[in-house]
Design a protein around this motif. Sequence first.
Motif, PDB file in Angstrom:
ATOM      1  N   THR A   1     -15.103   0.552  -1.153  1.00  0.00           N
ATOM      2  CA  THR A   1     -13.924  -0.220  -1.070  1.00  0.00           C
ATOM      3  C   THR A   1     -12.791   0.742  -1.078  1.00  0.00           C
ATOM      4  OG1 THR A   1     -14.974  -2.011  -2.454  1.00  0.00           O
ATOM      5  CG2 THR A   1     -12.776  -2.037  -2.464  1.00  0.00           C
ATOM      6  N   GLY A   2     -11.893   0.668  -0.337  1.00  0.00           N
ATOM      7  CA  GLY A   2     -10.607   1.346  -0.318  1.00  0.00           C
ATOM      8  C   GLY A   2      -9.509   0.510  -1.147  1.00  0.00           C
ATOM      9  N   ALA A   3      -8.463   0.808  -1.637  1.00  0.00           N
ATOM     10  CA  ALA A   3      -7.369   0.121  -2.390  1.00  0.00           C
ATOM     11  C   ALA A   3      -6.001   0.752  -1.904  1.00  0.00           C
ATOM     12  CB  ALA A   3      -7.488   0.213  -3.849  1.00  0.00           C
ATOM     13  N   VAL A   4      -5.212   0.053  -1.371  1.00  0.00           N
ATOM     14  CA  VAL A   4      -3.659   0.367  -1.135  1.00  0.00           C
ATOM     15  C   VAL A   4      -2.745  -0.411  -2.029  1.00  0.00           C
ATOM     16  CG1 VAL A   4      -1.885   0.710   0.512  1.00  0.00           C
ATOM     17  CG2 VAL A   4      -4.337   1.188   1.211  1.00  0.00           C
ATOM     18  N   LEU A   5      -2.154   0.298  -2.951  1.00  0.00           N
ATOM     19  CA  LEU A   5      -1.342  -0.070  -3.962  1.00  0.00           C
ATOM     20  C   LEU A   5       0.279  -0.074  -3.272  1.00  0.00           C
ATOM     21  CD1 LEU A   5      -1.207  -0.021  -7.644  1.00  0.00           C
ATOM     22  CD2 LEU A   5       0.961   0.677  -6.367  1.00  0.00           C
ATOM     23  N   ILE A   6       1.006  -1.107  -3.157  1.00  0.00           N
ATOM     24  CA  ILE A   6       2.135  -0.994  -2.670  1.00  0.00           C
ATOM     25  C   ILE A   6       3.116  -1.263  -3.718  1.00  0.00           C
ATOM     26  CG2 ILE A   6       3.696  -2.227  -0.896  1.00  0.00           C
ATOM     27  CD1 ILE A   6       0.878  -2.804   0.701  1.00  0.00           C
ATOM     28  N   MET A   7       4.024  -0.442  -3.890  1.00  0.00           N
ATOM     29  CA  MET A   7       5.377  -0.787  -4.993  1.00  0.00           C
ATOM     30  C   MET A   7       6.528  -1.157  -4.133  1.00  0.00           C
ATOM     31  SD  MET A   7       4.850   1.882  -7.967  1.00  0.00           S
ATOM     32  CE  MET A   7       6.519   2.615  -7.622  1.00  0.00           C
ATOM     33  N   GLU A   8       7.324  -1.805  -4.375  1.00  0.00           N
ATOM     34  CA  GLU A   8       8.584  -2.313  -3.947  1.00  0.00           C
ATOM     35  C   GLU A   8       9.875  -2.390  -4.921  1.00  0.00           C
ATOM     36  OE1 GLU A   8       8.008  -6.264  -2.487  1.00  0.00           O
ATOM     37  OE2 GLU A   8       6.720  -5.737  -0.819  1.00  0.00           O
ATOM     38  N   SER A   9      10.757  -1.951  -4.469  1.00  0.00           N
ATOM     39  CA  SER A   9      12.073  -1.871  -5.460  1.00  0.00           C
ATOM     40  C   SER A   9      12.273  -3.406  -5.678  1.00  0.00           C
ATOM     41  CB  SER A   9      13.171  -1.462  -4.542  1.00  0.00           C
ATOM     42  OG  SER A   9      14.479  -1.487  -5.383  1.00  0.00           O
ATOM     43  N   ASP A  10      12.792  -3.657  -7.106  1.00  0.00           N
ATOM     44  CA  ASP A  10      12.925  -5.024  -7.336  1.00  0.00           C
ATOM     45  C   ASP A  10      14.297  -5.131  -8.130  1.00  0.00           C
ATOM     46  OD1 ASP A  10      12.267  -4.104  -9.888  1.00  0.00           O
ATOM     47  OD2 ASP A  10      11.152  -5.595 -10.654  1.00  0.00           O
ATOM     48  N   GLY A  11      15.177  -4.341  -7.469  1.00  0.00           N
ATOM     49  CA  GLY A  11      16.539  -4.311  -7.961  1.00  0.00           C
ATOM     50  C   GLY A  11      16.747  -2.876  -8.791  1.00  0.00           C
ATOM     51  N   PRO A  12      16.606  -3.251 -10.362  1.00  0.00           N
ATOM     52  CA  PRO A  12      16.764  -1.771 -11.095  1.00  0.00           C
ATOM     53  C   PRO A  12      15.627  -0.904 -11.233  1.00  0.00           C
ATOM     54  CG  PRO A  12      16.411  -3.858 -12.477  1.00  0.00           C
ATOM     55  CD  PRO A  12      16.491  -4.352 -10.936  1.00  0.00           C
ATOM     56  N   GLY A  13      14.411  -1.416 -10.661  1.00  0.00           N
ATOM     57  CA  GLY A  13      13.476  -0.574 -10.770  1.00  0.00           C
ATOM     58  C   GLY A  13      12.540  -0.986  -9.532  1.00  0.00           C
ATOM     59  N   TRP A  14      11.090  -0.702 -10.223  1.00  0.00           N
ATOM     60  CA  TRP A  14      10.093  -1.079  -9.086  1.00  0.00           C
ATOM     61  C   TRP A  14       9.098  -2.065  -9.563  1.00  0.00           C
ATOM     62  CZ3 TRP A  14       9.704   1.285  -4.283  1.00  0.00           C
ATOM     63  CH2 TRP A  14      10.779   2.553  -4.005  1.00  0.00           C
ATOM     64  N   LYS A  15       8.239  -2.503  -8.712  1.00  0.00           N
ATOM     65  CA  LYS A  15       7.176  -3.519  -9.198  1.00  0.00           C
ATOM     66  C   LYS A  15       5.887  -3.261  -8.251  1.00  0.00           C
ATOM     67  CE  LYS A  15       8.240  -7.444  -6.397  1.00  0.00           C
ATOM     68  NZ  LYS A  15       8.035  -9.046  -6.432  1.00  0.00           N
ATOM     69  N   ILE A  16       4.594  -3.248  -8.507  1.00  0.00           N
ATOM     70  CA  ILE A  16       3.519  -3.443  -7.869  1.00  0.00           C
ATOM     71  C   ILE A  16       3.561  -4.969  -7.451  1.00  0.00           C
ATOM     72  CG2 ILE A  16       1.016  -3.164  -7.944  1.00  0.00           C
ATOM     73  CD1 ILE A  16       1.391  -1.591 -10.561  1.00  0.00           C
ATOM     74  N   ALA A  17       3.971  -4.617  -6.047  1.00  0.00           N
ATOM     75  CA  ALA A  17       3.782  -6.121  -5.214  1.00  0.00           C
ATOM     76  C   ALA A  17       2.584  -6.538  -4.783  1.00  0.00           C
ATOM     77  CB  ALA A  17       4.930  -5.753  -4.139  1.00  0.00           C
ATOM     78  N   THR A  18       1.685  -5.696  -4.405  1.00  0.00           N
ATOM     79  CA  THR A  18       0.473  -6.077  -3.607  1.00  0.00           C
ATOM     80  C   THR A  18      -0.496  -4.801  -3.774  1.00  0.00           C
ATOM     81  OG1 THR A  18       1.852  -6.994  -1.842  1.00  0.00           O
ATOM     82  CG2 THR A  18      -0.617  -6.718  -1.304  1.00  0.00           C
ATOM     83  N   VAL A  19      -1.631  -5.184  -3.813  1.00  0.00           N
ATOM     84  CA  VAL A  19      -2.964  -4.263  -3.684  1.00  0.00           C
ATOM     85  C   VAL A  19      -3.723  -4.936  -2.656  1.00  0.00           C
ATOM     86  CG1 VAL A  19      -5.003  -3.168  -4.689  1.00  0.00           C
ATOM     87  CG2 VAL A  19      -2.748  -3.736  -6.198  1.00  0.00           C
ATOM     88  N   GLU A  20      -3.807  -4.090  -1.588  1.00  0.00           N
ATOM     89  CA  GLU A  20      -4.770  -4.422  -0.681  1.00  0.00           C
ATOM     90  C   GLU A  20      -6.172  -3.816  -0.622  1.00  0.00           C
ATOM     91  OE1 GLU A  20      -2.549  -2.811   2.907  1.00  0.00           O
ATOM     92  OE2 GLU A  20      -1.031  -4.615   2.715  1.00  0.00           O
ATOM     93  N   LEU A  21      -7.273  -4.604  -0.830  1.00  0.00           N
ATOM     94  CA  LEU A  21      -8.581  -3.946  -0.925  1.00  0.00           C
ATOM     95  C   LEU A  21      -9.349  -3.934   0.500  1.00  0.00           C
ATOM     96  CD1 LEU A  21      -9.799  -5.843  -4.221  1.00  0.00           C
ATOM     97  CD2 LEU A  21      -8.907  -3.448  -3.892  1.00  0.00           C
ATOM     98  N   SER A  22      -9.775  -3.099   0.872  1.00  0.00           N
ATOM     99  CA  SER A  22     -10.590  -2.842   2.158  1.00  0.00           C
ATOM    100  C   SER A  22     -11.889  -2.577   1.739  1.00  0.00           C
ATOM    101  CB  SER A  22      -9.948  -1.931   2.816  1.00  0.00           C
ATOM    102  OG  SER A  22     -10.670  -1.499   4.264  1.00  0.00           O
ATOM    103  N   LEU A  23     -12.836  -3.550   2.155  1.00  0.00           N
ATOM    104  CA  LEU A  23     -14.296  -3.556   1.758  1.00  0.00           C
ATOM    105  C   LEU A  23     -15.086  -3.069   3.006  1.00  0.00           C
ATOM    106  CD1 LEU A  23     -16.822  -3.868   0.088  1.00  0.00           C
ATOM    107  CD2 LEU A  23     -16.213  -6.433   0.298  1.00  0.00           C
TER     108      LEU A  23
END
Length: 143
Positions: A81-103
């Motif tokens: 399993t691979g995991a790609v964590l995607i962070m996005e700007s949410d205005g004043p900071g950042w958030k973890i928007a998505t985790v893509e698991l590849s199995l």
Amino acid sequence: MAQLKRTAKAVWHGTGKDGDGTLTTQSATLDNVPYSFLARFGDGKGTNPEELIAAAHAGCFSMQLAFMLAGNNTPAAEINTGAVLIMESDGPGWKIATVELSLQASVPGISAEKFAEIANNAKANCPVSKVLNAEVKLTAKLL
């Protein structure tokens, strides 16, 4: 009710952008491992929280899937399993928007439909999936 506790410690010096720190885990697998702004938002040396969350998610999901496949009497020969964590700007900071698991998994004696059902169940029930306030995506491939 059973309960497990795991601990980690972060030490930070300086400002957010110019500072640096270390991470240590209870098991000492991480023992004063450096992390910094550059490791988090660039290609600096050391680790970062999001990289560690991605690794934890890949590991948690793989183990959950292994338990579920064994419970189906179709134990896996290998789970990768691979995991790609995607962070996005949410205005004043950042958030973890998505985790893509590849199995990719080798599971003798299981149909593609049953494999997909169990993999999606593992995704939904892995403790790391449950704790994240993010969309968790899964791409699964039976070998």
